[in-house]
Scaffold this active site. Structure first.
Site, PDB file in Angstrom:
ATOM      1  N   TYR A 141       1.871 -53.057 -16.531  1.00  0.00           N
ATOM      2  CA  TYR A 141       0.934 -53.547 -17.545  1.00  0.00           C
ATOM      3  C   TYR A 141       1.573 -53.674 -18.924  1.00  0.00           C
ATOM      4  O   TYR A 141       1.171 -54.528 -19.715  1.00  0.00           O
ATOM      5  CB  TYR A 141      -0.280 -52.607 -17.656  1.00  0.00           C
ATOM      6  CG  TYR A 141      -1.386 -52.897 -16.680  1.00  0.00           C
ATOM      7  CD1 TYR A 141      -1.156 -52.869 -15.307  1.00  0.00           C
ATOM      8  CD2 TYR A 141      -2.673 -53.190 -17.126  1.00  0.00           C
ATOM      9  CE1 TYR A 141      -2.175 -53.119 -14.409  1.00  0.00           C
ATOM     10  CE2 TYR A 141      -3.704 -53.437 -16.233  1.00  0.00           C
ATOM     11  CZ  TYR A 141      -3.443 -53.413 -14.875  1.00  0.00           C
ATOM     12  OH  TYR A 141      -4.460 -53.655 -13.990  1.00  0.00           O
ATOM     13  N   LYS A 191       6.636 -47.113  -4.169  1.00  0.00           N
ATOM     14  CA  LYS A 191       7.240 -48.143  -3.318  1.00  0.00           C
ATOM     15  C   LYS A 191       8.745 -47.922  -3.400  1.00  0.00           C
ATOM     16  O   LYS A 191       9.510 -48.788  -3.838  1.00  0.00           O
ATOM     17  CB  LYS A 191       6.799 -49.540  -3.840  1.00  0.00           C
ATOM     18  CG  LYS A 191       7.235 -50.709  -2.986  1.00  0.00           C
ATOM     19  CD  LYS A 191       6.519 -50.802  -1.636  1.00  0.00           C
ATOM     20  CE  LYS A 191       7.135 -51.923  -0.800  1.00  0.00           C
ATOM     21  NZ  LYS A 191       6.605 -51.949   0.580  1.00  0.00           N
ATOM     22  N   ASP A 223       1.840 -49.731   0.253  1.00  0.00           N
ATOM     23  CA  ASP A 223       1.232 -50.598   1.277  1.00  0.00           C
ATOM     24  C   ASP A 223       0.586 -49.749   2.368  1.00  0.00           C
ATOM     25  O   ASP A 223      -0.522 -50.018   2.830  1.00  0.00           O
ATOM     26  CB  ASP A 223       2.248 -51.608   1.846  1.00  0.00           C
ATOM     27  CG  ASP A 223       3.622 -51.020   2.133  1.00  0.00           C
ATOM     28  OD1 ASP A 223       3.856 -49.834   1.830  1.00  0.00           O
ATOM     29  OD2 ASP A 223       4.479 -51.754   2.670  1.00  0.00           O
ATOM     30  N   ASP A 247      -4.776 -49.620  -9.995  1.00  0.00           N
ATOM     31  CA  ASP A 247      -5.799 -50.643 -10.236  1.00  0.00           C
ATOM     32  C   ASP A 247      -6.243 -51.242  -8.903  1.00  0.00           C
ATOM     33  O   ASP A 247      -7.434 -51.349  -8.610  1.00  0.00           O
ATOM     34  CB  ASP A 247      -5.217 -51.733 -11.157  1.00  0.00           C
ATOM     35  CG  ASP A 247      -6.216 -52.845 -11.419  1.00  0.00           C
ATOM     36  OD1 ASP A 247      -7.387 -52.544 -11.686  1.00  0.00           O
ATOM     37  OD2 ASP A 247      -5.817 -54.029 -11.341  1.00  0.00           O
ATOM     38  N   ASP A 251     -10.055 -50.535  -6.518  1.00  0.00           N
ATOM     39  CA  ASP A 251     -11.026 -51.556  -6.071  1.00  0.00           C
ATOM     40  C   ASP A 251     -11.246 -51.392  -4.573  1.00  0.00           C
ATOM     41  O   ASP A 251     -12.365 -51.458  -4.075  1.00  0.00           O
ATOM     42  CB  ASP A 251     -10.523 -52.988  -6.347  1.00  0.00           C
ATOM     43  CG  ASP A 251     -10.972 -53.530  -7.699  1.00  0.00           C
ATOM     44  OD1 ASP A 251     -11.191 -52.701  -8.613  1.00  0.00           O
ATOM     45  OD2 ASP A 251     -11.104 -54.756  -7.847  1.00  0.00           O
TER      46      ASP A 251
END
Ligand code: IPM
Ligand code: MG
Length: 364
Positions: A141, A191, A223, A247, A251
């Site tokens: 970000y 990751k 993942d 983020d 969701d």
């Protein structure tokens, strides 16, 4: 108690959900005799229209002079074109950064009365109770360079995923501390099979785990985390991750609770509960966005915002009883069958946004 709260409704459904939170806050003030002074500020797209900036100086001053911030949502199609050089979202990103709100707590739980509202099977949902701790002021970000430019061989764009040791250590420490106060399990998401910043993240997580021998630490790739969240969500206690990963995963995690509209969040500059932590200004917001497609129709779910208000009472003002009163009232109203359309798959009685705050206030 007396406290000053900056209220930033923003765009889209932001003002609708914030109005309901304020009703609930009023109910708490009446019942427990508190005096919350609310100061409203502009942010996001409507601030761009009025002042040419998503975060006017007056709003910054209001936030700095307050004890806590209640934030709604920002954004909308009017300001969404990729060629815009100032965006509503820049307003909230700038507040997070300038107040140093690096720790974003997003609790995810399942309400028994909403189990049938979720597209997932009830047996997968039973026992789900986790906190996703999202790093909020670094990573993709904010990393520089971050830009778009034209070259003789076409246009280019770059974002940078950069973390310092200090930034990684402080968010992981919050993760370990949260886990210590819960079921003592920490899932660190990265990751590391591809990203250098993730290899540093995992290295520091392993080092820090020596200080918390009681906490069971699990390292998983993002993942895989996305899959496990749906396959075996009850196995998680505290999940900690980089800004963008958090983020996306939250969701996804909101589907466990029944809807995006259900999840609250707290953004803090300190370890919750640390000495003096409640002296810094924290921000509370639902995890959902401004949902321009449903704005103004009275169908938004204000529960994420109302539960964020409960988090504010608990974490900024140490009003545990009042925070629980809100959470219990939410639970009571849901089990009585009150619903907004997003959580109405199991039937119940669908009522407008503007009534949810009334029934929750009534239950307090
Ligand atoms: C969130 C939102 C924000 C984010 C947007 C509105 C900038 O998606 O709080 O999750 O990406 O952080
Ligand atoms: Mg988001």
């Amino acid at each position: 108690m007396h406290a000053k709260i900056a209220v930033l409704p923003g765009d889209g459904i932001g003002p609708e959900v914030i109005s309901e939170s304020i009703k609930v806050l009023d109910a708490i003030s009446r019942k427990y005799g508190h005096d919350f002074e609310l100061i409203t500020g502009k942010i996001g797209g409507n601030a761009i229209d009025e002042f040419g900036t998503p975060l006017p100086e007056a709003t910054v001053e209001t936030c700095n002079a307050s004890d806590a911030i209640l934030f709604g949502a920002v954004g909308g199609p009017k300001w969404d074109h990729p060629s815009m050089n100032t965006r509503p979202e820049d307003g909230i990103l700038a507040i997070r950064k300038s107040l140093g709100l690096f720790a974003n707590l997003r609790p995810v739980k399942v309400y028994p009365s909403l189990i049938n509202s979720s597209p997932l099977k009830p047996e997968i949902l039973s026992g789900v109770d986790m906190i996703v701790l999202r790093e909020l002021t670094g990573g993709l970000y904010f990393g520089k360079p971050k830009k778009r430019w034209a070259t003789s061989r076409g246009r280019r764009g770059v974002d940078t995923l950069k973390y310092s040791e200090k930034e990684i250590e402080r968010i992981l420490r919050v993760g370990f501390e949260l886990a210590m106060g819960r079921r003592k399990k920490l899932t660190s998401v990265d990751k590391q099979n591809v990203l250098e910043s993730s290899r540093l993240w995992r290295e520091i997580a392993i080092e820090l785990s020596a200080e918390y021998p009681e906490v069971e630490v699990e390292h998983i790739l993002v993942d895989n985390a996305a899959m496990q969240l749906i396959r075996n969500p009850a196995s998680f206690d505290v999940i900690v991750s980089e800004n963008t990963f958090g983020d996306i995963l939250t969701d996804e995690a909101s589907v466990l609770s029944g809807s995006m509209g259900m999840l609250p969040s707290a953004s803090l500059a300190n370890l919750p509960g640390a000495a003096g932590a409640n002296k810094t200004v924290s921000l509370y917001e639902p995890i959902h966005g401004s949902a321009p497609d449903i704005a103004g129709q009275g169908i938004a779910n204000p529960i994420g915002s109302i539960l964020s208000t409960a988090m504010m009472l608990r974490l900024s003002f140490e009003l545990e009883e009042e925070a629980s009163a809100i959470e219990n009232a939410v639970e009571a109203v849901l089990s009585e069958g009150y619903r907004t359309p997003d959580i109405s798959a199991d039937g119940g009685q669908t009522v407008p946004t503007g009534q949810i705050g009334n029934v929750i206030s009534g239950a307090i």
